[in-house]
Design a protein around this motif. Structure first.
Motif, PDB file in Angstrom:
ATOM      1  N   ASN A 292       0.840  -1.181   0.000  1.00  0.00           N
ATOM      2  CA  ASN A 292       0.000   0.000   0.000  1.00  0.00           C
ATOM      3  C   ASN A 292       0.883   1.241   0.000  1.00  0.00           C
ATOM      4  OD1 ASN A 292      -1.839   2.070   0.740  1.00  0.00           O
ATOM      5  ND2 ASN A 292      -3.241   0.449   1.371  1.00  0.00           N
ATOM      6  N   VAL A 293       0.462   2.268  -0.685  1.00  0.00           N
ATOM      7  CA  VAL A 293       1.276   3.472  -0.819  1.00  0.00           C
ATOM      8  C   VAL A 293       0.740   4.629   0.008  1.00  0.00           C
ATOM      9  CG1 VAL A 293       2.113   2.864  -3.109  1.00  0.00           C
ATOM     10  CG2 VAL A 293       0.017   4.169  -2.893  1.00  0.00           C
ATOM     11  N   ASP A 294      -0.213   4.378   0.891  1.00  0.00           N
ATOM     12  CA  ASP A 294      -0.803   5.461   1.685  1.00  0.00           C
ATOM     13  C   ASP A 294       0.245   6.181   2.535  1.00  0.00           C
ATOM     14  OD1 ASP A 294      -3.261   4.927   0.644  1.00  0.00           O
ATOM     15  OD2 ASP A 294      -3.971   3.769   2.368  1.00  0.00           O
ATOM     16  N   GLN A 295       1.102   5.435   3.209  1.00  0.00           N
ATOM     17  CA  GLN A 295       2.105   6.063   4.064  1.00  0.00           C
ATOM     18  C   GLN A 295       3.129   6.834   3.243  1.00  0.00           C
ATOM     19  OE1 GLN A 295       3.591   2.776   6.336  1.00  0.00           O
ATOM     20  NE2 GLN A 295       2.198   3.183   8.042  1.00  0.00           N
ATOM     21  N   VAL A 296       3.539   6.281   2.132  1.00  0.00           N
ATOM     22  CA  VAL A 296       4.523   6.960   1.288  1.00  0.00           C
ATOM     23  C   VAL A 296       3.935   8.253   0.737  1.00  0.00           C
ATOM     24  CG1 VAL A 296       5.890   6.759  -0.816  1.00  0.00           C
ATOM     25  CG2 VAL A 296       5.661   4.801   0.702  1.00  0.00           C
ATOM     26  N   LEU A 297       2.685   8.195   0.299  1.00  0.00           N
ATOM     27  CA  LEU A 297       2.048   9.399  -0.228  1.00  0.00           C
ATOM     28  C   LEU A 297       1.867  10.453   0.858  1.00  0.00           C
ATOM     29  CD1 LEU A 297      -0.629   7.996  -2.677  1.00  0.00           C
ATOM     30  CD2 LEU A 297       1.439   9.245  -3.228  1.00  0.00           C
ATOM     31  N   SER A 298       1.545  10.050   2.071  1.00  0.00           N
ATOM     32  CA  SER A 298       1.376  11.036   3.141  1.00  0.00           C
ATOM     33  C   SER A 298       2.698  11.719   3.463  1.00  0.00           C
ATOM     34  CB  SER A 298       0.780  10.392   4.386  1.00  0.00           C
ATOM     35  OG  SER A 298       1.687   9.478   4.965  1.00  0.00           O
ATOM     36  N   VAL A 299       3.804  10.972   3.445  1.00  0.00           N
ATOM     37  CA  VAL A 299       5.121  11.586   3.670  1.00  0.00           C
ATOM     38  C   VAL A 299       5.465  12.542   2.527  1.00  0.00           C
ATOM     39  CG1 VAL A 299       7.599  11.093   3.807  1.00  0.00           C
ATOM     40  CG2 VAL A 299       5.982   9.705   5.093  1.00  0.00           C
ATOM     41  N   MET A 300       5.155  12.128   1.299  1.00  0.00           N
ATOM     42  CA  MET A 300       5.434  12.976   0.136  1.00  0.00           C
ATOM     43  C   MET A 300       4.636  14.272   0.199  1.00  0.00           C
ATOM     44  SD  MET A 300       5.822  10.880  -3.419  1.00  0.00           S
ATOM     45  CE  MET A 300       4.498  11.700  -4.200  1.00  0.00           C
ATOM     46  N   VAL A 301       3.348  14.163   0.504  1.00  0.00           N
ATOM     47  CA  VAL A 301       2.492  15.352   0.563  1.00  0.00           C
ATOM     48  C   VAL A 301       2.936  16.264   1.697  1.00  0.00           C
ATOM     49  CG1 VAL A 301       0.136  16.104   1.072  1.00  0.00           C
ATOM     50  CG2 VAL A 301       0.529  14.260  -0.551  1.00  0.00           C
ATOM     51  N   ARG A 302       3.305  15.681   2.836  1.00  0.00           N
ATOM     52  CA  ARG A 302       3.776  16.499   3.961  1.00  0.00           C
ATOM     53  C   ARG A 302       5.034  17.273   3.573  1.00  0.00           C
ATOM     54  NH1 ARG A 302       5.737  13.074   8.189  1.00  0.00           N
ATOM     55  NH2 ARG A 302       3.966  11.821   7.578  1.00  0.00           N
ATOM     56  N   GLY A 303       5.955  16.620   2.857  1.00  0.00           N
ATOM     57  CA  GLY A 303       7.169  17.300   2.422  1.00  0.00           C
ATOM     58  C   GLY A 303       6.882  18.400   1.416  1.00  0.00           C
ATOM     59  N   LEU A 304       5.963  18.150   0.486  1.00  0.00           N
ATOM     60  CA  LEU A 304       5.602  19.177  -0.483  1.00  0.00           C
ATOM     61  C   LEU A 304       4.921  20.363   0.187  1.00  0.00           C
ATOM     62  CD1 LEU A 304       4.329  16.985  -3.436  1.00  0.00           C
ATOM     63  CD2 LEU A 304       6.366  18.418  -3.404  1.00  0.00           C
ATOM     64  N   GLU A 305       4.038  20.089   1.148  1.00  0.00           N
ATOM     65  CA  GLU A 305       3.390  21.187   1.869  1.00  0.00           C
ATOM     66  C   GLU A 305       4.408  22.013   2.643  1.00  0.00           C
ATOM     67  OE1 GLU A 305       0.478  19.147   4.177  1.00  0.00           O
ATOM     68  OE2 GLU A 305      -1.061  19.312   2.615  1.00  0.00           O
TER      69      GLU A 305
ATOM     70  N   GLU B  71       7.605  22.366   1.902  1.00  0.00           N
ATOM     71  CA  GLU B  71       8.389  23.129   0.944  1.00  0.00           C
ATOM     72  C   GLU B  71       7.608  24.338   0.438  1.00  0.00           C
ATOM     73  OE1 GLU B  71      10.598  22.606  -3.384  1.00  0.00           O
ATOM     74  OE2 GLU B  71       9.937  20.826  -2.285  1.00  0.00           O
ATOM     75  N   LEU B  72       6.324  24.158   0.150  1.00  0.00           N
ATOM     76  CA  LEU B  72       5.510  25.287  -0.297  1.00  0.00           C
ATOM     77  C   LEU B  72       5.400  26.360   0.778  1.00  0.00           C
ATOM     78  CD1 LEU B  72       2.628  23.527  -2.231  1.00  0.00           C
ATOM     79  CD2 LEU B  72       4.404  25.000  -3.167  1.00  0.00           C
ATOM     80  N   ASP B  73       5.226  25.948   2.043  1.00  0.00           N
ATOM     81  CA  ASP B  73       5.176  26.925   3.131  1.00  0.00           C
ATOM     82  C   ASP B  73       6.486  27.699   3.242  1.00  0.00           C
ATOM     83  OD1 ASP B  73       2.597  26.205   3.751  1.00  0.00           O
ATOM     84  OD2 ASP B  73       3.185  24.808   5.356  1.00  0.00           O
ATOM     85  N   GLU B  74       7.617  26.987   3.097  1.00  0.00           N
ATOM     86  CA  GLU B  74       8.916  27.655   3.163  1.00  0.00           C
ATOM     87  C   GLU B  74       9.101  28.610   1.997  1.00  0.00           C
ATOM     88  OE1 GLU B  74      11.822  24.569   3.338  1.00  0.00           O
ATOM     89  OE2 GLU B  74      11.329  24.033   5.415  1.00  0.00           O
ATOM     90  N   ARG B  75       8.673  28.219   0.815  1.00  0.00           N
ATOM     91  CA  ARG B  75       8.808  29.106  -0.348  1.00  0.00           C
ATOM     92  C   ARG B  75       7.920  30.336  -0.200  1.00  0.00           C
ATOM     93  NH1 ARG B  75      10.970  26.907  -5.399  1.00  0.00           N
ATOM     94  NH2 ARG B  75      11.825  24.870  -4.945  1.00  0.00           N
ATOM     95  N   MET B  76       6.705  30.150   0.309  1.00  0.00           N
ATOM     96  CA  MET B  76       5.787  31.281   0.465  1.00  0.00           C
ATOM     97  C   MET B  76       6.247  32.239   1.549  1.00  0.00           C
ATOM     98  SD  MET B  76       2.152  29.330  -0.142  1.00  0.00           S
ATOM     99  CE  MET B  76       1.171  30.694   0.391  1.00  0.00           C
ATOM    100  N   SER B  77       6.931  31.719   2.585  1.00  0.00           N
ATOM    101  CA  SER B  77       7.407  32.592   3.659  1.00  0.00           C
ATOM    102  C   SER B  77       8.766  33.209   3.337  1.00  0.00           C
ATOM    103  CB  SER B  77       7.491  31.812   4.974  1.00  0.00           C
ATOM    104  OG  SER B  77       8.508  30.836   4.900  1.00  0.00           O
ATOM    105  N   GLY B  78       9.403  32.776   2.253  1.00  0.00           N
ATOM    106  CA  GLY B  78      10.680  33.348   1.860  1.00  0.00           C
ATOM    107  C   GLY B  78      11.889  32.652   2.443  1.00  0.00           C
TER     108      GLY B  78
END
Length: 90
Positions: A45-58, A60-67
């Motif tokens: 099952n890829v649920d755990q892998v996808l949750s880690v991936m999405v958490r990392g992307l979120e 990264e997006l927060d860091e990019r938006m905050s500068g």
């Protein structure tokens, strides 16, 4: 049994090993099919892998938006061999 009298004890050893290999193959195939059949929480099952991936992307997006994170330009030699359709954004 009749097989033992024809081939001796060694033929039973060979048949026993082949039976063990065949049983192992069948059991492992059924275990894999059972894991694939389960919709959540299995070994394949890829649920755990996808949750880690999405958490990392979120994150990264927060860091990019905050500068906190900016795009660092790549060295010239890394982009020299790439064409316009290579899918890399510089």
């Amino acid at each position: 049994a009749g097989t033992q009298t024809i081939g001796g004890y060694s033929i039973l050893t060979v048949e026993g090993c082949l039976f063990g290999i065949m049983t192992f193959g069948i059991v492992m195939t059924l275990r894999v099919v059972g894991e694939l059949w389960r919709p959540a929480g299995g070994a394949y099952n890829v649920d755990q892998v996808l949750s880690v991936m999405v958490r990392g992307l979120e994150q990264e997006l927060d860091e990019r938006m905050s500068g906190k994170r900016t795009n660092v330009p790549l060295p010239r030699f890394a982009t020299a061999s790439l064409g316009p359709d290579d899918g890399m954004v510089v």
